[in-house]
Design an enzyme around this catalytic site. Structure first.
Site, PDB file in Angstrom:
ATOM      1  N   LYS A 236      33.389 133.539  48.380  1.00 32.99           N
ATOM      2  CA  LYS A 236      34.591 134.282  48.769  1.00 32.99           C
ATOM      3  C   LYS A 236      34.440 135.494  47.774  1.00 32.99           C
ATOM      4  CE  LYS A 236      39.505 133.126  48.343  1.00 32.99           C
ATOM      5  NZ  LYS A 236      40.169 134.328  47.770  1.00 32.99           N
TER       6      LYS A 236
HETATM    7  P1  FBP Z   1      44.827 136.982  48.262  1.00 37.83           P
HETATM    8  O1  FBP Z   1      44.534 137.023  49.736  1.00 37.83           O
HETATM    9  O2  FBP Z   1      46.531 136.808  47.984  1.00 37.83           O
HETATM   10  O3  FBP Z   1      44.433 138.178  47.561  1.00 37.83           O
HETATM   11  O4  FBP Z   1      44.390 135.404  47.427  1.00 37.83           O
HETATM   12  C1  FBP Z   1      43.100 135.277  47.267  1.00 37.83           C
HETATM   13  C2  FBP Z   1      42.848 134.910  45.832  1.00 37.83           C
HETATM   14  O5  FBP Z   1      41.492 134.549  45.569  1.00 37.83           O
HETATM   15  C3  FBP Z   1      43.535 133.575  45.649  1.00 37.83           C
HETATM   16  O6  FBP Z   1      42.912 132.379  45.802  1.00 37.83           O
HETATM   17  C4  FBP Z   1      43.885 133.837  44.096  1.00 37.83           C
HETATM   18  O7  FBP Z   1      45.075 133.200  43.732  1.00 37.83           O
HETATM   19  C5  FBP Z   1      44.017 135.081  43.970  1.00 37.83           C
HETATM   20  O8  FBP Z   1      43.252 135.991  44.825  1.00 37.83           O
HETATM   21  C6  FBP Z   1      43.321 135.698  42.501  1.00 37.83           C
HETATM   22  O9  FBP Z   1      43.196 136.952  42.512  1.00 37.83           O
HETATM   23  P2  FBP Z   1      42.661 137.623  41.163  1.00 37.83           P
HETATM   24  O10 FBP Z   1      42.020 136.615  40.219  1.00 37.83           O
HETATM   25  O11 FBP Z   1      41.999 138.933  41.561  1.00 37.83           O
HETATM   26  O12 FBP Z   1      44.013 138.165  40.602  1.00 37.83           O
END
Ligand code: FBP
Length: 272
Positions: A190
Site C-alpha cells: 500500500k
Molecule cells: P487515508 O486513506 O485516510 O489516507 O488512510 C490510509 C492510511 O494508511 C491509514 O491506514 C493510516 O491511518 C493513515 O493513512 C496513516 O497516514 P500517515 O502515516 O501518512 O499519517
C-alpha cells in the site's frame, strides 16, 4: 509473494480496503469533519458495501467488529484485515517507529483475520528493528496462510537527510518502498500516490506481480479522487486502501459505487 487467489480480500484480483486505524495513527481529529465516524459501528456499516473487500482495524476495533457481527447477526460484512502495528501521533521519538500491538497468531486464531497488515517505515533510524518485526509477521502469516499487506511508507532521517530525495512522495522513494514489499515477502503493498500516472507506472515496473494499492490520503473531491485511483489501475495497480475519503463523507455510498466500477469493472471515472 504468494498468490492467495482464493482470499476473500480479492475480487477479480483487486481490492478495496476500508482503513479505519486513524484513531490510533492520528487521533479523534480525523473524525471531526464527520462526527458520526468516531463511532466504529457506523464505519462497520459503511463496510457492508459490496465494493469493500476488507476492513482494516487495529486489535481493539477488530474485537469490537467481531462482537458487533455476532450481536447483529451480520456475518456477510467485509473480511477482516487486522493491522498488527500502529503508532500514535502523541509519541515523541527520535525517528519513526511503529510498534506491534498484535501477533499474527492472535489475529488469526482469536479474531479470525483473513489478512494482516504491517506499517513499514524504511529510511527510519529504526528500520532494522522494523525489518525484524516484519520478518516474524511474514513468516507467521505464511504459516497461517493469510496474505500480509505492507503499508510501505518510507520516511525518517534516511529520507530527509538524503539530498537525492525530495521527501516521502518522491517517486523514487515511493517506488523503493514498493520494491521493499517484494523483497521482504509481502503479498501486497500500500503506497502513497506519488503524484502522476507515470510515477505509479515507475513503481509498477519495479514490483513484478506484487499487488499494489494506492493509499487514500486526505479528503478530496470525488472527481479528483477517482481520477487518481483510475490512473493507478490503468497501469497495473490493484485498487485502493482508503480511510478519510470514505468515512469523512456524509454519504459514502455514491463514491463507493463509483470506486467499485473503476476498481473491479475497469470503467473510467466518466463511465463509472
Ligand atoms: P487515508 O486513506 O485516510 O489516507 O488512510 C490510509 C492510511 O494508511 C491509514 O491506514 C493510516 O491511518 C493513515 O493513512 C496513516 O497516514 P500517515 O502515516 O501518512 O499519517
Amino acid at each position: 509473494m504468494k498468490d492467495h487467489v482464493d482470499s476473500p480480500i480479492y475480487r477479480n484480483g483487486n481490492s478495496l480496503i476500508l482503513a479505519y486505524d486513524h484513531g490510533t495513527e492520528h487521533g479523534p481529529v480525523d473524525f471531526e469533519p464527520m462526527p458520526k465516524s468516531a463511532d466504529p459501528t457506523h464505519v462497520f456499516e459503511v463496510a457492508e458495501h459490496d465494493a469493500v473487500t476488507a476492513i482494516a482495524l487495529q486489535k481493539g476495533n477488530a474485537e469490537y467488529y467481531r462482537q458487533w457481527q455476532e450481536e447483529t447477526g451480520n456475518n456477510d460484512s467485509a473480511p477482516l484485515l487486522v493491522k498488527l502495528n500502529g503508532n500514535s501521533s502523541l509519541a515523541h521519538r527520535e525517528d519513526y517507529y511503529s510498534p506491534k500491538q498484535c501477533t499474527v497468531k492472535y489475529a488469526v486464531e482469536e479474531l479470525g483475520a483473513e489478512a494482516v497488515g504491517y506499517t513499514m517505515y524504511a529510511g527510519s533510524m529504526h528500520e532494522d528493528e522494523m525489518w525484524e518485526d516484519f520478518r516474524r509477521v511474514q513468516e507467521q502469516a505464511r504459516k497461517y496462510g493469510v496474505p500480509v499487506i505492507m503499508w510501505s511508507y518510507p520516511r525518517g532521517k534516511g529520507i530527509e537527510e538524503n539530498s537525492d530525495y525530495s521527501g516521502q512522495k518522491d517517486p523514487d522513494v515511493v517506488a523503493y518502498g514498493a520494491r521493499l514489499g517484494l523483497e521482504l515477502g509481502a503479498d501486497m503493498v500500500k503506497c502513497k500516490y506519488p503524484g502522476s500516472q507515470e510515477d505509479w507506472s515507475q513503481l509498477e515496473d519495479n514490483v513484478g506481480d506484487l499487488k499494489t494499492v494506492m493509499s487514500g490520503g486526505s479528503k478530496r473531491s470525488d472527481a479528483e479522487f477517482l481520477e487518481d485511483v483510475y490512473s493507478t489501475i490503468e497501469v497495473g495497480g490493484n485498487g485502493l486502501a482508503v480511510g478519510r475519503n470514505i468515512f469523512q463523507r456524509e454519504e459514502p455510498k455514491e463514491l463507493l459505487d463509483k470506486l467499485e466500477a473503476v476498481i473491479f469493472e475497469e470503467k473510467s471515472p466518466e463511465n463509472a
